[in-house]
Design an enzyme around this catalytic site. Structure first.
Site, short mmCIF file in Angstrom:
data_model
loop_
_atom_site.label_atom_id
_atom_site.label_comp_id
_atom_site.label_asym_id
_atom_site.label_seq_id
_atom_site.Cartn_x
_atom_site.Cartn_y
_atom_site.Cartn_z
N GLU A 108 0.81 -1.22 0.00
CA GLU A 108 0.00 0.00 0.00
C GLU A 108 0.84 1.27 0.00
O GLU A 108 1.98 1.27 0.42
CB GLU A 108 -0.88 0.01 1.25
CG GLU A 108 -1.84 -1.16 1.28
CD GLU A 108 -2.62 -1.28 2.58
OE1 GLU A 108 -3.69 -1.87 2.55
OE2 GLU A 108 -2.14 -0.78 3.61
N CYS A 121 3.20 8.45 1.58
CA CYS A 121 3.84 7.47 2.45
C CYS A 121 3.92 6.18 1.63
O CYS A 121 2.89 5.65 1.20
CB CYS A 121 2.97 7.28 3.69
SG CYS A 121 3.53 5.97 4.77
N CYS A 128 6.56 -7.16 6.36
CA CYS A 128 7.73 -6.70 7.11
C CYS A 128 8.22 -7.84 7.99
O CYS A 128 7.41 -8.58 8.55
CB CYS A 128 7.38 -5.49 7.96
SG CYS A 128 8.82 -4.82 8.84
N CYS A 132 7.27 -6.28 14.95
CA CYS A 132 6.85 -5.45 16.09
C CYS A 132 5.41 -5.85 16.46
O CYS A 132 4.53 -5.84 15.59
CB CYS A 132 6.90 -3.96 15.73
SG CYS A 132 8.52 -3.45 15.13
N CYS A 135 2.06 -3.83 15.57
CA CYS A 135 1.92 -3.35 14.19
C CYS A 135 1.25 -4.40 13.32
O CYS A 135 1.68 -5.56 13.28
CB CYS A 135 3.30 -3.00 13.66
SG CYS A 135 3.37 -2.81 11.88
N CYS A 358 0.15 4.83 10.57
CA CYS A 358 1.34 4.07 10.86
C CYS A 358 1.04 2.78 11.65
O CYS A 358 0.30 2.82 12.61
CB CYS A 358 2.27 4.95 11.68
SG CYS A 358 3.85 4.25 11.94
S1 SF4 Z 1 6.39 -1.10 13.00
FE1 SF4 Z 1 5.60 -2.65 11.58
S2 SF4 Z 1 6.30 -2.02 9.53
FE2 SF4 Z 1 7.53 -0.91 11.07
S3 SF4 Z 1 9.35 -2.20 11.41
FE3 SF4 Z 1 7.86 -2.81 12.97
S4 SF4 Z 1 6.77 -4.53 12.05
FE4 SF4 Z 1 7.81 -3.46 10.37
#
Ligand code: SF4
Length: 365
Positions: A108, A121, A128, A132, A135, A358
């Site tokens: 996206e 963005c 990813c 995290c 997220c 985010c």
């Molecule tokens: S916040 Fe999400 S997109 Fe950013 S590095 Fe951590 S897992 Fe990856």
């Protein structure tokens, strides 16, 4: 949630996207044009069309002889991305695009219009590997790295959209979509070089208006500093102490808070640019007054005036038990960080209701 996800630095092997004009630097463009038996000036013409006029279809490039357009299209301008879905909010000022690449991978980008700037963005990876836990993108794992051209096509599409709707020029680019940009270093670097290069070599966007974010891959931060591109670095810290950061940002088990801040200091010293620290404020997790004090102290000690903290109210993700801090706790957090002499503001979180903010990009098809 069933235990921590593994960190993934190397993208799984998948079909690589076809080579595209935007993957090529000046020398590569010259070589590709020569391979087709075309005169060298055609390379410059193509660059003018792509970066200057934002045209990616050779059939619409009126200064090319009709007889070579098919050949150039086949060799250098394969279709890379299809827009699968487009959602808007904030009265049309925020638009999220869902893209599908030729191998079916989805990712996206989000275009945000403000009174004084237009920001896109963009994603640097599909998914990813940094895991995290707060997220949405991190929960899906890493699909693959995006190519330089796939990154640049997101930029071009945003610029075209703004132009065609009479909304002015694209002014800012943030690598804060899906992925950890510095885990896809070479392709991201190629994209950044072409974003900041003056036309016809690139889109001609000021390096100061380009932000590369990272969770703190310290050696890559130093390497980026040495490229002297002088883009803005945003370090997603989210906790000032290793104990908590090990769980919130699992890459911290590899590079500690101190390592990330040392690398950020190096970046600020080499480039003369102030580093942004991103801090997603999570209720009862990282919003305690003592953590605000520790954050202010550590940043003042390591970066002094060369830092600005963006506090980001956490964007809730589906199924997560975490939530944003209450406003009084947020205000107190900001006050305490400032009290230590560190510049700190709360970031506007655009696009919350379309899951475009985010940590919410999950490319739901
Ligand atoms: S916040 Fe999400 S997109 Fe950013 S590095 Fe951590 S897992 Fe990856």
């Amino acid at each position: 949630m069933s235990g921590p996800l593994p960190l993934v630095f190397d993208a799984p092997r998948r079909a690589t996207p076809p080579r595209h004009f935007a993957d090529l630097d000046d020398a590569g463009r010259a070589a590709a044009v020569a391979e087709l038996g075309l005169p060298a000036f055609r390379g410059k013409q193509l660059a003018n069309q792509y970066y200057g006029r934002l045209i990616a279809d050779p059939h619409a490039m009126t200064d090319l002889p009709a007889g070579v357009r098919d050949q150039i299209a086949d060799a250098m301008f394969p279709r890379l991305l299809d827009a699968v879905r487009e959602i808007e909010c904030d009265a049309g000022e925020t638009r999220k695009m869902l893209w599908r690449a030729v191998d079916g991978t989805t990712f996206e980008s989000v275009l945000m219009r403000y009174p004084d700037r237009n920001t896109v963005c963009i994603s640097s990876q599909a998914g990813c590997g940094m895991a995290c836990p707060f997220c949405a993108t991190g929960q899906g794992g890493l699909m693959r790295n995006l190519s330089t051209a796939e990154i640049l096509e997101q930029v071009r599409a945003a610029a075209v959209e703004l132009r065609d709707r009479d909304h002015g020029r694209l002014s800012n680019i943030v690598f804060m979509g899906m992925g950890e940009p510095l885990a896809n270093y070479n392709r991201v670097l190629g994209a950044v070089r072409r974003i900041v290069a003056a036309p016809p070599h690139g889109f001609g966007i000021s390096a100061r208006s380009v932000t590369v974010s990272t969770v703190g891959l310290a050696p890559a931060i130093r390497k980026l500093a040495d490229e002297r591109l002088n883009v803005t670095l945003a370090l997603s810290l989210h906790a000032p102490d290793d104990e908590l950061r090990d769980t919130l940002v699992p890459v911290n088990t590899r590079w500690k808070v101190g390592d990330a801040l040392d690398a950020a200091r190096y970046y600020a010293d080499v480039t003369g640019r102030r580093v942004s620290i991103e801090y997603a404020l999570i209720r009862d997790v990282n919003d305690q007054p003592w953590r605000a004090d520790l954050l202010g102290k550590k940043l003042h000690g390591s970066l002094g005036p060369l830092v600005h903290v963006n506090v980001i109210p956490l964007n809730p993700t589906p199924g997560s038990e975490w939530d944003a801090s209450p406003k009084p706790a947020e205000r107190e957090f900001v006050r305490r960080v400032r009290e230590r002499g560190v510049s700190c503001t709360v970031r506007d979180t655009r696009g919350r209701e379309i899951a475009a903010a985010c940590g919410q990009l999950a490319a739901e098809g």
